[in-house]
Design a protein around this motif. Sequence first.
Motif, PDB file in Angstrom:
ATOM      1  N   ASP A 206      18.034  -2.923 -48.692  1.00 61.15           N
ATOM      2  CA  ASP A 206      18.156  -1.637 -49.362  1.00 61.15           C
ATOM      3  C   ASP A 206      16.891  -0.800 -49.159  1.00 61.15           C
ATOM      4  O   ASP A 206      15.800  -1.328 -48.940  1.00 61.15           O
ATOM      5  CB  ASP A 206      18.401  -1.839 -50.860  1.00 61.15           C
ATOM      6  CG  ASP A 206      19.730  -2.533 -51.148  1.00 61.15           C
ATOM      7  OD1 ASP A 206      20.652  -2.374 -50.318  1.00 61.15           O
ATOM      8  OD2 ASP A 206      19.829  -3.223 -52.176  1.00 61.15           O
ATOM      9  N   GLY A 207      17.044   0.504 -49.294  1.00 53.24           N
ATOM     10  CA  GLY A 207      15.898   1.389 -49.226  1.00 53.24           C
ATOM     11  C   GLY A 207      15.614   1.898 -47.825  1.00 53.24           C
ATOM     12  O   GLY A 207      16.392   1.686 -46.876  1.00 53.24           O
ATOM     13  N   SER A 208      14.484   2.563 -47.690  1.00 50.95           N
ATOM     14  CA  SER A 208      14.051   3.132 -46.417  1.00 50.95           C
ATOM     15  C   SER A 208      12.535   3.008 -46.322  1.00 50.95           C
ATOM     16  O   SER A 208      11.867   2.563 -47.262  1.00 50.95           O
ATOM     17  CB  SER A 208      14.454   4.607 -46.330  1.00 50.95           C
ATOM     18  OG  SER A 208      13.769   5.360 -47.327  1.00 50.95           O
ATOM     19  N   ARG A 209      11.985   3.408 -45.189  1.00 49.07           N
ATOM     20  CA  ARG A 209      10.527   3.385 -45.050  1.00 49.07           C
ATOM     21  C   ARG A 209       9.865   4.297 -46.077  1.00 49.07           C
ATOM     22  O   ARG A 209       8.808   3.965 -46.621  1.00 49.07           O
ATOM     23  CB  ARG A 209      10.139   3.811 -43.633  1.00 49.07           C
ATOM     24  CG  ARG A 209      10.590   2.828 -42.550  1.00 49.07           C
ATOM     25  CD  ARG A 209      10.330   3.366 -41.149  1.00 49.07           C
ATOM     26  NE  ARG A 209      10.689   2.391 -40.125  1.00 49.07           N
ATOM     27  CZ  ARG A 209      11.918   2.223 -39.654  1.00 49.07           C
ATOM     28  NH1 ARG A 209      12.909   2.987 -40.129  1.00 49.07           N
ATOM     29  NH2 ARG A 209      12.179   1.315 -38.748  1.00 49.07           N
ATOM     30  N   ALA A 210      10.494   5.426 -46.356  1.00 46.50           N
ATOM     31  CA  ALA A 210       9.938   6.363 -47.331  1.00 46.50           C
ATOM     32  C   ALA A 210       9.953   5.777 -48.743  1.00 46.50           C
ATOM     33  O   ALA A 210       8.999   5.943 -49.508  1.00 46.50           O
ATOM     34  CB  ALA A 210      10.707   7.675 -47.298  1.00 46.50           C
ATOM     35  N   SER A 211      11.034   5.076 -49.104  1.00 41.95           N
ATOM     36  CA  SER A 211      11.110   4.499 -50.453  1.00 41.95           C
ATOM     37  C   SER A 211      10.158   3.331 -50.632  1.00 41.95           C
ATOM     38  O   SER A 211       9.732   3.023 -51.748  1.00 41.95           O
ATOM     39  CB  SER A 211      12.548   4.058 -50.756  1.00 41.95           C
ATOM     40  OG  SER A 211      12.941   2.998 -49.892  1.00 41.95           O
ATOM     41  N   GLU A 212       9.803   2.662 -49.515  1.00 44.80           N
ATOM     42  CA  GLU A 212       8.871   1.535 -49.568  1.00 44.80           C
ATOM     43  C   GLU A 212       7.421   1.962 -49.342  1.00 44.80           C
ATOM     44  O   GLU A 212       6.518   1.133 -49.419  1.00 44.80           O
ATOM     45  CB  GLU A 212       9.256   0.491 -48.511  1.00 44.80           C
ATOM     46  CG  GLU A 212      10.598  -0.186 -48.729  1.00 44.80           C
ATOM     47  CD  GLU A 212      10.579  -1.108 -49.932  1.00 44.80           C
ATOM     48  OE1 GLU A 212       9.549  -1.765 -50.165  1.00 44.80           O
ATOM     49  OE2 GLU A 212      11.593  -1.150 -50.645  1.00 44.80           O
ATOM     50  N   PHE A 213       7.200   3.242 -49.051  1.00 39.59           N
ATOM     51  CA  PHE A 213       5.873   3.760 -48.730  1.00 39.59           C
ATOM     52  C   PHE A 213       4.875   3.420 -49.833  1.00 39.59           C
ATOM     53  O   PHE A 213       5.079   3.738 -51.001  1.00 39.59           O
ATOM     54  CB  PHE A 213       5.970   5.268 -48.533  1.00 39.59           C
ATOM     55  CG  PHE A 213       4.664   5.946 -48.251  1.00 39.59           C
ATOM     56  CD1 PHE A 213       3.705   5.372 -47.426  1.00 39.59           C
ATOM     57  CD2 PHE A 213       4.387   7.190 -48.811  1.00 39.59           C
ATOM     58  CE1 PHE A 213       2.503   6.005 -47.166  1.00 39.59           C
ATOM     59  CE2 PHE A 213       3.190   7.833 -48.557  1.00 39.59           C
ATOM     60  CZ  PHE A 213       2.249   7.243 -47.733  1.00 39.59           C
ATOM     61  N   GLU A 214       3.758   2.793 -49.452  1.00 37.36           N
ATOM     62  CA  GLU A 214       2.804   2.231 -50.402  1.00 37.36           C
ATOM     63  C   GLU A 214       1.642   3.159 -50.725  1.00 37.36           C
ATOM     64  O   GLU A 214       0.483   2.723 -50.845  1.00 37.36           O
ATOM     65  CB  GLU A 214       2.259   0.902 -49.863  1.00 37.36           C
ATOM     66  CG  GLU A 214       1.468   0.988 -48.566  1.00 37.36           C
ATOM     67  CD  GLU A 214       2.283   0.728 -47.324  1.00 37.36           C
ATOM     68  OE1 GLU A 214       1.766   0.085 -46.408  1.00 37.36           O
ATOM     69  OE2 GLU A 214       3.451   1.173 -47.245  1.00 37.36           O
ATOM     70  N   LYS A 215       1.879   4.433 -50.899  1.00 38.12           N
ATOM     71  CA  LYS A 215       0.795   5.386 -51.126  1.00 38.12           C
ATOM     72  C   LYS A 215      -0.112   5.016 -52.300  1.00 38.12           C
ATOM     73  O   LYS A 215      -1.335   5.171 -52.201  1.00 38.12           O
ATOM     74  CB  LYS A 215       1.366   6.795 -51.344  1.00 38.12           C
ATOM     75  CG  LYS A 215       0.275   7.850 -51.501  1.00 38.12           C
ATOM     76  CD  LYS A 215       0.836   9.251 -51.591  1.00 38.12           C
ATOM     77  CE  LYS A 215      -0.278  10.278 -51.762  1.00 38.12           C
ATOM     78  NZ  LYS A 215       0.236  11.660 -51.817  1.00 38.12           N
ATOM     79  N   PRO A 216       0.406   4.503 -53.453  1.00 39.28           N
ATOM     80  CA  PRO A 216      -0.505   4.154 -54.562  1.00 39.28           C
ATOM     81  C   PRO A 216      -1.531   3.090 -54.198  1.00 39.28           C
ATOM     82  O   PRO A 216      -2.557   2.963 -54.884  1.00 39.28           O
ATOM     83  CB  PRO A 216       0.452   3.651 -55.650  1.00 39.28           C
ATOM     84  CG  PRO A 216       1.764   4.284 -55.341  1.00 39.28           C
ATOM     85  CD  PRO A 216       1.822   4.345 -53.845  1.00 39.28           C
ATOM     86  N   PHE A 217      -1.285   2.317 -53.129  1.00 38.28           N
ATOM     87  CA  PHE A 217      -2.192   1.244 -52.752  1.00 38.28           C
ATOM     88  C   PHE A 217      -3.217   1.694 -51.700  1.00 38.28           C
ATOM     89  O   PHE A 217      -4.104   0.916 -51.349  1.00 38.28           O
ATOM     90  CB  PHE A 217      -1.411   0.052 -52.202  1.00 38.28           C
ATOM     91  CG  PHE A 217      -0.517  -0.604 -53.225  1.00 38.28           C
ATOM     92  CD1 PHE A 217      -0.999  -1.610 -54.050  1.00 38.28           C
ATOM     93  CD2 PHE A 217       0.805  -0.200 -53.369  1.00 38.28           C
ATOM     94  CE1 PHE A 217      -0.186  -2.210 -54.989  1.00 38.28           C
ATOM     95  CE2 PHE A 217       1.630  -0.799 -54.303  1.00 38.28           C
ATOM     96  CZ  PHE A 217       1.136  -1.800 -55.126  1.00 38.28           C
ATOM     97  N   LEU A 218      -3.095   2.915 -51.201  1.00 35.71           N
ATOM     98  CA  LEU A 218      -4.044   3.413 -50.205  1.00 35.71           C
ATOM     99  C   LEU A 218      -5.328   3.883 -50.865  1.00 35.71           C
ATOM    100  O   LEU A 218      -5.324   4.324 -52.018  1.00 35.71           O
ATOM    101  CB  LEU A 218      -3.412   4.566 -49.418  1.00 35.71           C
ATOM    102  CG  LEU A 218      -2.166   4.245 -48.593  1.00 35.71           C
ATOM    103  CD1 LEU A 218      -1.596   5.519 -47.967  1.00 35.71           C
ATOM    104  CD2 LEU A 218      -2.469   3.217 -47.515  1.00 35.71           C
ATOM    105  N   LEU A 219      -6.427   3.807 -50.125  1.00 37.27           N
ATOM    106  CA  LEU A 219      -7.698   4.333 -50.608  1.00 37.27           C
ATOM    107  C   LEU A 219      -7.626   5.851 -50.649  1.00 37.27           C
ATOM    108  O   LEU A 219      -6.928   6.473 -49.830  1.00 37.27           O
ATOM    109  CB  LEU A 219      -8.833   3.884 -49.692  1.00 37.27           C
ATOM    110  CG  LEU A 219      -9.041   2.372 -49.512  1.00 37.27           C
ATOM    111  CD1 LEU A 219     -10.090   2.109 -48.435  1.00 37.27           C
ATOM    112  CD2 LEU A 219      -9.437   1.730 -50.819  1.00 37.27           C
TER     113      LEU A 219
END
Length: 271
Positions: A206-219
């Motif tokens: 389920d989902g897509s690359r956009a829904s899994e995008f880990e922006k909160p974990f980026l510096l």
Amino acid sequence: WLEYCDQCKAEGTVPYQSTQFNKYYSDYLNRINATMHLNHKPGEIMQVDWAGDTATVIDTDTGEAIPAYVFVSSLPYSGYAYVEAFFSMNQECWTTAHVNAYKYFGGVAKIIQCDNLKTGVVRHGHDEVVLNKSYQELAEHYGTAILPARVRSPKDKAFVEGTVGVISTFILAALRNQRFLSLAELNDAIEERLYDFNHKPFQKKDGSRASEFEKPFLLPLPAHPFELSTWKIATVGPNYHISVDGMNYSVPYEYIKQKVDVRPCGLLLQL
């Protein structure tokens, strides 16, 4: 098998027959070629590379087809990607591509994993990795580390290699029959296809690359983007001046007749 038989003869032992030897050798190859699935941590790695396939821009004056080289960056945890075309693969384009990728992601991964191209790595030996000075400065500016793939070890960068292949099919192949009269026009079309690529549903989950995008974990991004200034070598004259890009700069007299590394920084010069 013949070499193995000669070795056994020299050692005074009885060799395996060809069929049995081939079976054991096949089992050995299966062991050393085993691969392990890597579970990437969110925001840990950004993998970068140039795509093997190129796009094309038509020169409006001559009608000549100009190749455009495609930069691909991906975050292995989510598969979220950034793509941009350039007319060159030089240091300026390589740096600009990274800056624009960070801007697109809205953050910085802890590690950059790249190939051993000269714009990134000067030398990659067994005991030492010498990074391109401008590339090292970019990493320091963004607070990230550079981890080049091992020489002749494509599995170190397998995910981005796979993403490059998918990008080439999903984006570049879809645009191959269109005519672009400027690089900006080409990148606008790439941006549209890139949005579809990142939001396309996964096939096996389920989902897509956009829904899994880990922006909160980026510096977080620094206050200002990195600005490239190329390092050069200059010789200090008897008048304790050096000439760089047609401009003369004074340096400490102790450097007379010595070669110095210099980096233009606006109206200043860094030694």
